[in-house]
Design a protein around this motif. Structure first.
Motif, mmCIF file in Angstrom:
data_model
loop_
_atom_site.group_PDB
_atom_site.id
_atom_site.type_symbol
_atom_site.label_atom_id
_atom_site.label_comp_id
_atom_site.label_asym_id
_atom_site.label_seq_id
_atom_site.Cartn_x
_atom_site.Cartn_y
_atom_site.Cartn_z
ATOM 1 N N ARG A 13 0.856 -1.174 -0.052
ATOM 2 C CA ARG A 13 0.078 0.021 -0.054
ATOM 3 C C ARG A 13 0.816 1.276 0.292
ATOM 4 O O ARG A 13 2.002 1.260 0.742
ATOM 5 C CB ARG A 13 -1.083 0.025 1.115
ATOM 6 C CG ARG A 13 -1.965 -1.164 1.304
ATOM 7 C CD ARG A 13 -2.686 -1.544 2.422
ATOM 8 N NE ARG A 13 -3.479 -0.061 2.789
ATOM 9 C CZ ARG A 13 -4.949 -0.099 2.899
ATOM 10 N NH1 ARG A 13 -5.533 -1.282 2.957
ATOM 11 N NH2 ARG A 13 -5.494 0.929 3.182
ATOM 12 N N ARG A 14 0.454 2.054 -0.697
ATOM 13 C CA ARG A 14 1.043 3.486 -0.552
ATOM 14 C C ARG A 14 0.925 4.326 0.545
ATOM 15 O O ARG A 14 -0.298 4.073 1.162
ATOM 16 C CB ARG A 14 0.834 4.363 -1.934
ATOM 17 C CG ARG A 14 -0.825 4.840 -2.154
ATOM 18 C CD ARG A 14 -0.818 5.389 -3.314
ATOM 19 N NE ARG A 14 -2.467 6.014 -3.360
ATOM 20 C CZ ARG A 14 -2.896 7.170 -2.598
ATOM 21 N NH1 ARG A 14 -2.106 7.684 -1.998
ATOM 22 N NH2 ARG A 14 -4.272 7.207 -2.982
ATOM 23 N N GLN A 15 1.537 5.441 0.867
ATOM 24 C CA GLN A 15 1.129 6.087 2.016
ATOM 25 C C GLN A 15 0.069 6.917 1.702
ATOM 26 O O GLN A 15 -0.297 7.392 0.313
ATOM 27 C CB GLN A 15 2.280 7.247 2.277
ATOM 28 C CG GLN A 15 2.082 8.230 3.236
ATOM 29 C CD GLN A 15 3.433 9.306 3.511
ATOM 30 O OE1 GLN A 15 4.424 8.847 3.426
ATOM 31 N NE2 GLN A 15 3.098 10.395 3.546
ATOM 32 N N ALA A 97 3.191 3.644 4.130
ATOM 33 C CA ALA A 97 3.288 2.740 3.072
ATOM 34 C C ALA A 97 3.967 1.479 3.625
ATOM 35 O O ALA A 97 4.618 1.381 4.660
ATOM 36 C CB ALA A 97 4.173 3.161 1.988
#
Length: 170
Positions: A13-15, A97
């Protein structure tokens, strides 16, 4: 529910920037934290900011017998937030993230305690460790989320609700 019944996913997952409000509650009063979600959504609407995702609870510190530090949050596009959040009781934060175990639960939120226990057992069987530490005041999580994918106004039957669990791994 047993660990073998689960079908979690591993994902990077991204920030994600969000607006949130932190509460220290107990397991018996945890609904108080969830009650902050409509307040945050109202505040965003009053400031012309559209949510960038579904609302969630972020569990920061968990002591089942004592205090639970939990944050109600709503994802936002950080370019849409101005200085107005600094003048409120809300905070502008970021979900980190990284690699997460995720699981979508279809059913009543009262079932989440058992689902979480099964997910923990599944992760242990897989050799997955959580990005968390233990201290005298409980478990400190880098990121442990319950994201509410169902709008209760649109689906009033709580047995039909969908909740995404996401926990950051090491």
């Amino acid at each position: 529910m047993t660990p073998k019944d689960l079908r979690p996913d591993l994902e990077n997952r991204r920030q994600q920037t969000y607006v949130g409000r932190t509460e220290a509650v107990t397991m018996a009063t945890i609904d108080r934290a969830a009650d902050r979600i409509p307040e945050i959504i109202t505040w965003l609407g009053e400031h012309g900011v559209a949510p960038a995702g579904a609302p969630f609870l972020r569990y920061r510190v968990i002591d089942m017998e004592g205090a639970v530090v939990v944050e109600a949050g709503v994802p936002v596009d950080d370019s849409a937030i101005g200085a107005s959040v600094e003048q409120s009781e809300l905070q502008l934060q970021s979900l980190p993230a990284g690699r997460y175990v995720t699981l979508t639960h279809h059913g009543h939120v009262a079932e989440l305690k058992d689902v979480n226990a099964a997910l923990m057992a599944w992760a242990a069987e897989q050799g997955i460790t959580w990005d968390m530490s233990t201290a005298d005041d409980g478990q400190h999580w880098a990121c442990r989320l319950e994201t509410y994918l169902t709008n209760p106004v649109e689906q009033p039957d709580p047995h039909q609700w969908m909740t995404l669990l996401a926990m950051k791994t090491t």
